[in-house]
Scaffold this motif. Structure first.
Motif, mmCIF file in Angstrom:
data_model
loop_
_atom_site.group_PDB
_atom_site.id
_atom_site.type_symbol
_atom_site.label_atom_id
_atom_site.label_comp_id
_atom_site.label_asym_id
_atom_site.label_seq_id
_atom_site.Cartn_x
_atom_site.Cartn_y
_atom_site.Cartn_z
ATOM 1 N N SER A 1 -4.423 0.008 -2.711
ATOM 2 C CA SER A 1 -3.663 1.253 -2.716
ATOM 3 C C SER A 1 -4.313 2.167 -3.738
ATOM 4 C CB SER A 1 -2.192 1.016 -3.074
ATOM 5 O OG SER A 1 -2.083 0.515 -4.397
ATOM 6 N N LYS A 2 -3.873 3.408 -3.762
ATOM 7 C CA LYS A 2 -4.470 4.386 -4.658
ATOM 8 C C LYS A 2 -4.307 3.974 -6.116
ATOM 9 C CE LYS A 2 -6.265 8.560 -5.225
ATOM 10 N NZ LYS A 2 -7.654 8.804 -4.820
ATOM 11 N N THR A 3 -3.172 3.338 -6.401
ATOM 12 C CA THR A 3 -2.864 3.032 -7.804
ATOM 13 C C THR A 3 -3.026 1.553 -8.130
ATOM 14 O OG1 THR A 3 -0.517 2.839 -7.241
ATOM 15 C CG2 THR A 3 -1.273 4.973 -8.061
ATOM 16 N N SER B 1 0.820 -1.213 0.000
ATOM 17 C CA SER B 1 0.000 0.000 0.000
ATOM 18 C C SER B 1 0.855 1.264 0.000
ATOM 19 C CB SER B 1 -0.923 0.017 1.223
ATOM 20 O OG SER B 1 -0.166 -0.121 2.403
ATOM 21 N N GLU C 1 -12.484 2.951 -3.006
ATOM 22 C CA GLU C 1 -12.259 2.952 -4.446
ATOM 23 C C GLU C 1 -12.223 1.499 -4.925
ATOM 24 O OE1 GLU C 1 -9.449 6.974 -4.425
ATOM 25 O OE2 GLU C 1 -8.762 5.183 -5.465
ATOM 26 N N ASP D 1 -7.946 8.606 -15.029
ATOM 27 C CA ASP D 1 -7.314 8.471 -13.712
ATOM 28 C C ASP D 1 -7.671 9.597 -12.757
ATOM 29 O OD1 ASP D 1 -4.453 7.276 -15.509
ATOM 30 O OD2 ASP D 1 -5.984 6.083 -14.469
ATOM 31 N N LYS E 1 -12.435 2.783 -11.814
ATOM 32 C CA LYS E 1 -12.778 2.531 -10.413
ATOM 33 C C LYS E 1 -14.010 3.367 -10.067
ATOM 34 C CE LYS E 1 -7.920 1.820 -9.258
ATOM 35 N NZ LYS E 1 -6.737 2.344 -8.565
#
Lengths: 380, 293
Positions: free
Chosen positions: A327-329, A269, B166, B47, B158
């Motif tokens: 994680s965000k990505t 993360s 998310e 994104d 997402k």
């Protein structure tokens, strides 16, 4: 017809009558090597225009790949070649059982461990998306000597955490080894050895390392029937409700068993590695992304992931089943992340592993054409 | 010497025939189609969670990859003129600028046409496994167990789910499956998850365990009625705009919270998506370029 045209016509006539080839010397030409495209494999090959594959280039490259004097040194303790780390039986990685590189974590001639673990040298002729875990060598790189396998050779030879050599010293050493200048002459038309030609020869050899005769390949060709367990595993591999490996790791429609593209597959993360994909692109969406390697012969090339955190395939399957981290990505293809993973049961893991084992190509791992030569040119 | 004389003669004839007078020639008309992806009327931003769909899902798009096939101009009499030769299948990728414009390879007679049509995805005859072996098209393969051939579209992104997290979604459209939910235990069924009986009454095994009994072709045709003129010596520009939000808002309101992040094995979800697809595309006739031939 005007005067200028008469003059031009006359000049052309003179040229036609005066040009008379007489006893022109025979130009050097190496023997072109035709790559055989296996069934279902891509027809587009990543071969630079300035280094076509030739029989002579490949033969020379195989010697250089295995010759420890690639380090530019001759003392037994200072020899290091590509093959020191890239072991054929281990999918051209070091392998987790390497006697010198404990756990498969390789280090250079000075003992310095490499930043990431290795990637296999398998089917690289089809990689157009960049070499290395973050793709730092790619064909359209604006930096001209950071584009392809040739450049990888140079980087490995000079890198402090690899061969830690000197390119001038290396080429001078081979210049003075009987037999090598002649092979360079046959491969490149000059017996004056350049490091560029050393790069080219090794790259040509590496491009011939093709694995396409695993049981699954024979299944695709109609020559082998998968067992029930292997078939179950194939269904799990290629379904979103199963393990959903195929979007990143290919399948029957993409027999490379990789897209060669880059994904955040939910290992972490937080990201601190300066050499992930973000480290190359500067795009925040690339944080934590690494190349999805081929699964061909994967059983032979532990440890797994960019940092070698998993020692066995079972650990890898457990990770994807239960331990994927948000994680965000995180890549959108990791759509099971909020459940922790694809939640495979023990029998499903066994079946999936059985399928993955159908990608094990023993003929590649033992092919004499890829093995160390019996002798080197100066030893004949 | 004997060979040189005829060559010289030909050269002489060629040169004496050349004169400075320009001859008038008119090349046939050309047609280009550019592909645009928009959300709510504006160019797609990837994104970034800047979008909310009709179901109230806040979402972002990471990439869109899709096929269209057999684009053709429609004549007044209803017949059509194909824009490409035998294959006529085009791959579009938001990450690959070179895929976002195509030029018709077929010769198009000058004149007025009343519209354009194409197939979204690939029809049954075209959608064969291993017809594309090179990336990026080959990466669109649709597993044989699910029907084979290729994805019509991968739309990845997402959304913010009901827990405020998310959640990734793969809005992938392709051949659908009909599953046999009442199938007897087979080697696909994990005995640990099922009862001991030969047939589990009231037990619905997950889709990953059920055998497929039929495939459904979800591709669809799109046609536009627009005046399109082809003129010799000129290039006609068309713009095909995928209005992304309409995948989730058309005949149906598509809710990610309801369908979840993966739908390749969920025919009802793909059916909703494809039925919404009828309204997703918009054709803009941009006219002629400034180029002349």
């Amino acid at each position: 017809m005007n005067q200028s045209k008469i003059l031009l016509f006359s000049s052309l006539l003179l040229l036609l009558f005066s040009c008379k080839p007489e006893n022109e010397p025979v130009k050097w030409q190496a023997t072109p090597y035709q790559t055989e495209i296996p069934f279902g494999f891509p027809t587009n090959l990543n071969i630079p225009s300035d280094n076509p594959l030739t029989v002579e280039g490949i033969a020379l490259g195989r010697y250089l790949f295995y010759d420890g004097r690639l380090s530019g040194r001759t003392h037994a303790d200072s020899l290091m070649s590509c093959a020191t780390c890239h072991i054929q039986s281990r999918n051209f990685e070091a392998g987790i059982d390497h006697p010198r590189f404990i756990g498969g974590f390789v280090h250079g001639i000075n003992g310095q461990q490499t930043h990431h673990v290795m990637l296999p040298l398998v089917n690289l002729i089809w990689n157009h998306s960049g070499y290395g875990w973050n793709g730092f060598l790619w064909p359209e790189n604006p930096v001209p000597d950071m584009r392809n396998i040739e450049d990888f050779v140079r980087l490995a030879v000079v890198a402090p955490d690899e061969i830690n050599g000197d390119t001038t010293r290396v080429k001078q050493l081979f210049q003075n080894l009987k037999g090598y200048p002649e092979l360079f002459g046959k491969a490149f038309g000059s017996e004056q050895i350049t490091f560029k030609n050393i790069e080219r020869a090794i790259a040509q050899f590496v491009r011939t390392l093709i694995s396409a005769n695993a049981p699954f390949d024979r299944f695709l060709r109609g020559e082998y029937q998968l067992t029930a367990s292997e078939l179950n595993g194939y269904v799990l591999f290629t379904t979103e409700e199963g393990a959903d490996c195929f979007h990143c790791h290919g399948g029957g429609g993409n027999p490379l068993f990789t897209t060669h593209l880059f994904y955040n597959n939910g290992k972490d993360s937080l990201f601190t590695d300066p050499l992930d994909r973000f480290g190359l692109t500067g795009d925040a969406a690339d944080l934590g992304k690494y190349k999805a390697p081929t699964l061909r012969n994967i059983a032979a090339s532990a440890p797994y992931m960019h940092d070698g955190r998993f020692a066995t395939l079972d650990e890898v399957l457990d990770f994807y089943a239960h331990h994927v981290v948000l994680s965000k990505t995180i890549d959108p293809l990791m759509h099971h992340v909020l459940q922790g993973g694809v939640q495979l049961t023990p029998p499903e893991k066994a079946d999936l592993k059985a399928f993955i084992m159908t990608l094990h190509d023993s003929s590649f791992l033992t092919n004499p054409a890829f093995a160390q030569p019996d002798t080197f040119p100066d030893q004949r | 010497m004997n060979k040189l004389l005829p060559i010289a003669a030909v050269l002489f004839l060629l040169m004496s025939g050349c004169n400075n007078a320009k001859k008038e020639t008119t090349a046939p008309g050309e047609l280009k189609i550019s592909f645009k992806h928009s959300v709510d009327g504006k160019e797609l931003i990837t994104d970034n969670f800047v979008y909310t769909n009709a179901a109230g899902n806040q979402y972002m798009i990471s990439e869109i990859q899709w096929f269209l096939s057999h684009p053709a101009l429609i004549r007044d009499d209803g017949s059509s003129h194909a824009l490409f030769g035998d294959e006529g299948i085009h791959y579009v990728d938001t990450d690959l600028p070179e895929t976002r414009q195509i030029t018709a390879t077929a010769s198009i007679p000058a004149g007025n046409y009343r519209g354009l049509r194409f197939t979204f995805g690939l029809n049954e005859a075209d959608n064969r496994s291993l017809r594309f072996v090179n990336p990026p098209r080959s990466f669109m393969f649709w597993p044989d167990y699910l029907g084979g051939g290729y994805h019509y579209m991968k739309l990845n992104g997402k959304w913010i789910n009901t827990n405020g997290l998310e959640a990734p979604f793969n809005f992938h459209l392709g051949i659908g499956q009909e599953y046999d939910s009442t199938a007897l235990k087979s080697s696909f069924v994990n005995p640990d998850d099922c009862c001991a009986g030969k047939h589990c009454e009231g037990f619905k095994p997950p889709r990953k365990m059920m055998p497929v009994k039929a495939f459904i072709q979800n591709y669809f045709e799109i046609s536009f009625e627009e005046d399109i003129r082809i003129e010799n010596g000129k290039t006609t520009l068309l713009e095909l705009d995928m209005q992304v939000e309409k995948w989730f808002n058309g005949k149906h309101i598509y809710d990610h919270n309801h369908w979840g992040g993966s739908i390749m094995q969920l025919q009802p979800a793909m059916q909703q998506g494809c039925e919404n697809g009828a309204e997703v595309f918009r054709l803009n006739v941009k006219g002629f370029t400034d180029e002349s031939k």
